[in-house]
Design an enzyme around this catalytic site. Structure first.
Site, PDB file in Angstrom:
ATOM      1  N   LYS A  22      59.923  67.164  82.519  1.00 38.56           N
ATOM      2  CA  LYS A  22      59.562  68.411  81.836  1.00 38.56           C
ATOM      3  C   LYS A  22      60.382  69.501  82.524  1.00 38.56           C
ATOM      4  O   LYS A  22      60.743  69.362  83.697  1.00 38.56           O
ATOM      5  CB  LYS A  22      58.048  68.636  82.005  1.00 38.56           C
ATOM      6  CG  LYS A  22      57.527  69.890  81.364  1.00 38.56           C
ATOM      7  CD  LYS A  22      57.151  69.700  79.892  1.00 38.56           C
ATOM      8  CE  LYS A  22      56.660  71.000  79.248  1.00 38.56           C
ATOM      9  NZ  LYS A  22      57.516  71.538  78.190  1.00 38.56           N
ATOM     10  N   SER A  23      60.689  70.581  81.820  1.00 35.85           N
ATOM     11  CA  SER A  23      61.544  71.596  82.432  1.00 35.85           C
ATOM     12  C   SER A  23      60.830  72.278  83.604  1.00 35.85           C
ATOM     13  O   SER A  23      59.678  72.686  83.495  1.00 35.85           O
ATOM     14  CB  SER A  23      61.948  72.640  81.395  1.00 35.85           C
ATOM     15  OG  SER A  23      62.744  72.029  80.403  1.00 35.85           O
ATOM     16  N   ALA A  32      53.684  74.908  71.807  1.00 36.74           N
ATOM     17  CA  ALA A  32      54.137  76.051  72.620  1.00 36.74           C
ATOM     18  C   ALA A  32      53.408  75.912  73.948  1.00 36.74           C
ATOM     19  O   ALA A  32      52.415  76.593  74.192  1.00 36.74           O
ATOM     20  CB  ALA A  32      53.807  77.368  71.939  1.00 36.74           C
ATOM     21  N   MET A  33      53.858  74.970  74.742  1.00 39.51           N
ATOM     22  CA  MET A  33      53.218  74.712  76.039  1.00 39.51           C
ATOM     23  C   MET A  33      53.374  75.926  76.955  1.00 39.51           C
ATOM     24  O   MET A  33      52.523  76.223  77.776  1.00 39.51           O
ATOM     25  CB  MET A  33      53.853  73.503  76.734  1.00 39.51           C
ATOM     26  CG  MET A  33      53.822  72.193  75.942  1.00 39.51           C
ATOM     27  SD  MET A  33      52.180  71.689  75.473  1.00 39.51           S
ATOM     28  CE  MET A  33      51.461  71.374  77.055  1.00 39.51           C
ATOM     29  N   LEU A  54      56.219  76.354  78.926  1.00 43.84           N
ATOM     30  CA  LEU A  54      56.951  75.881  80.112  1.00 43.84           C
ATOM     31  C   LEU A  54      56.043  75.702  81.346  1.00 43.84           C
ATOM     32  O   LEU A  54      56.352  76.181  82.438  1.00 43.84           O
ATOM     33  CB  LEU A  54      58.119  76.836  80.437  1.00 43.84           C
ATOM     34  CG  LEU A  54      59.207  76.918  79.364  1.00 43.84           C
ATOM     35  CD1 LEU A  54      60.113  78.136  79.583  1.00 43.84           C
ATOM     36  CD2 LEU A  54      60.054  75.655  79.334  1.00 43.84           C
ATOM     37  N   ASN A  76      67.921  73.614  80.367  1.00 45.31           N
ATOM     38  CA  ASN A  76      67.187  73.983  79.156  1.00 45.31           C
ATOM     39  C   ASN A  76      67.586  75.391  78.746  1.00 45.31           C
ATOM     40  O   ASN A  76      67.153  76.365  79.336  1.00 45.31           O
ATOM     41  CB  ASN A  76      65.675  73.877  79.403  1.00 45.31           C
ATOM     42  CG  ASN A  76      64.845  74.157  78.147  1.00 45.31           C
ATOM     43  OD1 ASN A  76      65.348  74.726  77.176  1.00 45.31           O
ATOM     44  ND2 ASN A  76      63.585  73.755  78.158  1.00 45.31           N
ATOM     45  N   CYS A  82      64.504  76.378  74.752  1.00 48.24           N
ATOM     46  CA  CYS A  82      63.085  76.487  74.399  1.00 48.24           C
ATOM     47  C   CYS A  82      62.974  77.667  73.423  1.00 48.24           C
ATOM     48  O   CYS A  82      63.432  78.767  73.723  1.00 48.24           O
ATOM     49  CB  CYS A  82      62.233  76.731  75.642  1.00 48.24           C
ATOM     50  SG  CYS A  82      60.524  77.109  75.222  1.00 48.24           S
ATOM     51  N   ILE A 118      69.278  67.936  69.744  1.00 48.46           N
ATOM     52  CA  ILE A 118      68.842  69.325  69.736  1.00 48.46           C
ATOM     53  C   ILE A 118      67.512  69.499  70.479  1.00 48.46           C
ATOM     54  O   ILE A 118      66.824  68.510  70.742  1.00 48.46           O
ATOM     55  CB  ILE A 118      68.621  69.833  68.276  1.00 48.46           C
ATOM     56  CG1 ILE A 118      67.631  68.928  67.529  1.00 48.46           C
ATOM     57  CG2 ILE A 118      69.928  69.953  67.543  1.00 48.46           C
ATOM     58  CD1 ILE A 118      67.223  69.394  66.143  1.00 48.46           C
ATOM     59  N   GLY A 160      65.866  64.415  68.658  1.00 49.35           N
ATOM     60  CA  GLY A 160      65.187  65.152  67.590  1.00 49.35           C
ATOM     61  C   GLY A 160      64.722  64.199  66.510  1.00 49.35           C
ATOM     62  O   GLY A 160      65.508  63.762  65.679  1.00 49.35           O
TER      63      GLY A 160
HETATM   64  C1  DHB Z   1      58.446  74.159  75.330  1.00 52.89           C
HETATM   65  C2  DHB Z   1      59.677  73.959  75.904  1.00 52.89           C
HETATM   66  C3  DHB Z   1      60.727  73.501  75.121  1.00 52.89           C
HETATM   67  O1  DHB Z   1      61.982  73.309  75.623  1.00 52.89           O
HETATM   68  C4  DHB Z   1      60.523  73.253  73.771  1.00 52.89           C
HETATM   69  O2  DHB Z   1      61.546  72.822  73.044  1.00 52.89           O
HETATM   70  C5  DHB Z   1      59.295  73.470  73.205  1.00 52.89           C
HETATM   71  C6  DHB Z   1      58.253  73.918  73.984  1.00 52.89           C
HETATM   72  C7  DHB Z   1      57.317  74.691  76.120  1.00 52.89           C
HETATM   73  O3  DHB Z   1      57.119  74.327  77.289  1.00 52.89           O
HETATM   74  O4  DHB Z   1      56.581  75.516  75.564  1.00 52.89           O
END
Ligand code: DHB
Length: 279
Positions: A22-23, A47-48, A50, A102, A105, A166, A218
């Site tokens: 995860k980023s 819409a986590m 990040l 990233n 997002c 993507i 994707g």
């Molecule tokens: C989130 C991050 C992303 O890179 C994405 O494509 C969608 C959602 C996030 O953490 O909200």
């Protein structure tokens, strides 16, 4: 995808060739309020925000995975080249085998697409990261752009090792009863089956215009989806949302389906199909 070592280990054991984290950013982030994820008819909207433990706290998770000899692609996000530089150095020091920047997002203020839609910034950040580390650097770009080729070109000029295309498509769902957006953040990123044709088009467009390895992602749910991405020009693929549709061993299932398709169509080597749709 969850970001702790145990969940990443389960994905690896189920047949993935490498794990993208995860980023991760500089500081811990709780993420957005719920609801953060919703399944729609043809895909998943999230819409986590990040959420992540911050780079320093992530060290332990990476080390646990490295002890298991799992190849790691460390995904990082920052708001400028200085942040990306610190993050990339730490990810490399912890043992990541490659980096994914990233820049895509679709809904986080000051991050992701807000950076990844500016070709100059993409070039500056990628160049800084490339100067900082000696592991491969992948730039994950957004489909929410008028000119995806221009952004991919900027990453190539800064010596990116590959483009990941993507990321999610900026989207929204409104509740008909409550008459308000369903996600607490209102806007989110759409993934899953619905976005595959968009991903295919982006990969094809990049391949047609730029000579750089592409990792396709994707909406890949089946082996045939992966083959389609490869025909468009991807030399590898990432799979995320399909876990939701086909469970954790989706990686094994997709690998088997790719082999079956190749046998049926008399291909011996995957390199024969990469970019084959470009005539
Ligand atoms: C989130 C991050 C992303 O890179 C994405 O494509 C969608 C959602 C996030 O953490 O909200």
């Amino acid at each position: 995808m969850d970001e702790d070592a145990e969940s990443m280990n389960r994905v690896y054991k189920s047949g993935a060739g490498a794990i993208v984290t995860k980023s991760i950013g500089l500081k811990p982030r709780k993420g957005n309020l719920n609801p953060t994820v919703i399944e729609l008819e043809h895909g998943i909207l999230n819409a986590m925000g990040l959420p992540n433990p911050g780079i320093n706290n992530f060290k332990e998770e990476i080390i646990k995975l490295k002890n298991k000899k799992i190849p790691i692609i460390g995904s990082i996000f920052g708001s400028n080249e200085k942040e990306f530089k610190i993050l990339s150095k730490k990810m490399q020091d912890y043992g990541a085998n490659a980096l994914e920047l990233n820049m895509s997002c679709p809904h986080a203020k000051g991050y992701g697409l807000e950076i990844g839609s500016d070709p100059k910034l993409v070039k500056k950040i990628t160049r800084e990261v490339k100067k900082t580390v000696n592991i491969p650097v992948f730039v994950k770009i957004s489909p929410n752009l008028t000119n995806i080729v221009e952004i991919a070109e900027s990453a190539k000029k800064a010596n990116a090792d590959a483009i990941v295309a993507i990321n999610t498509v900026k989207a929204m769902k409104i509740d008909l009863e409550l008459k308000i957006p369903v996600l607490a953040n209102k806007y989110g990123g759409y993934s899953g089956k619905a976005i595959k044709p968009i991903g295919i088009r982006c990969v094809y467009e990049i391949k047609e215009n730029i000579d750089i390895p592409i990792i396709g992602v994707g909406g890949i749910t089946t082996g045939e989806d992966a083959i389609e991405y490869m025909l468009a020009g991807a030399s590898a693929v990432q799979i995320g949302s399909a876990i939701y549709y086909r469970e954790l061993d989706v990686y094994k299932k997709i690998c088997n389906e790719i082999k079956k398709w190749m046998k049926k169509n008399k291909y011996k080597n995957i390199s024969e199909i990469i970019g084959a749709a470009h005539k």
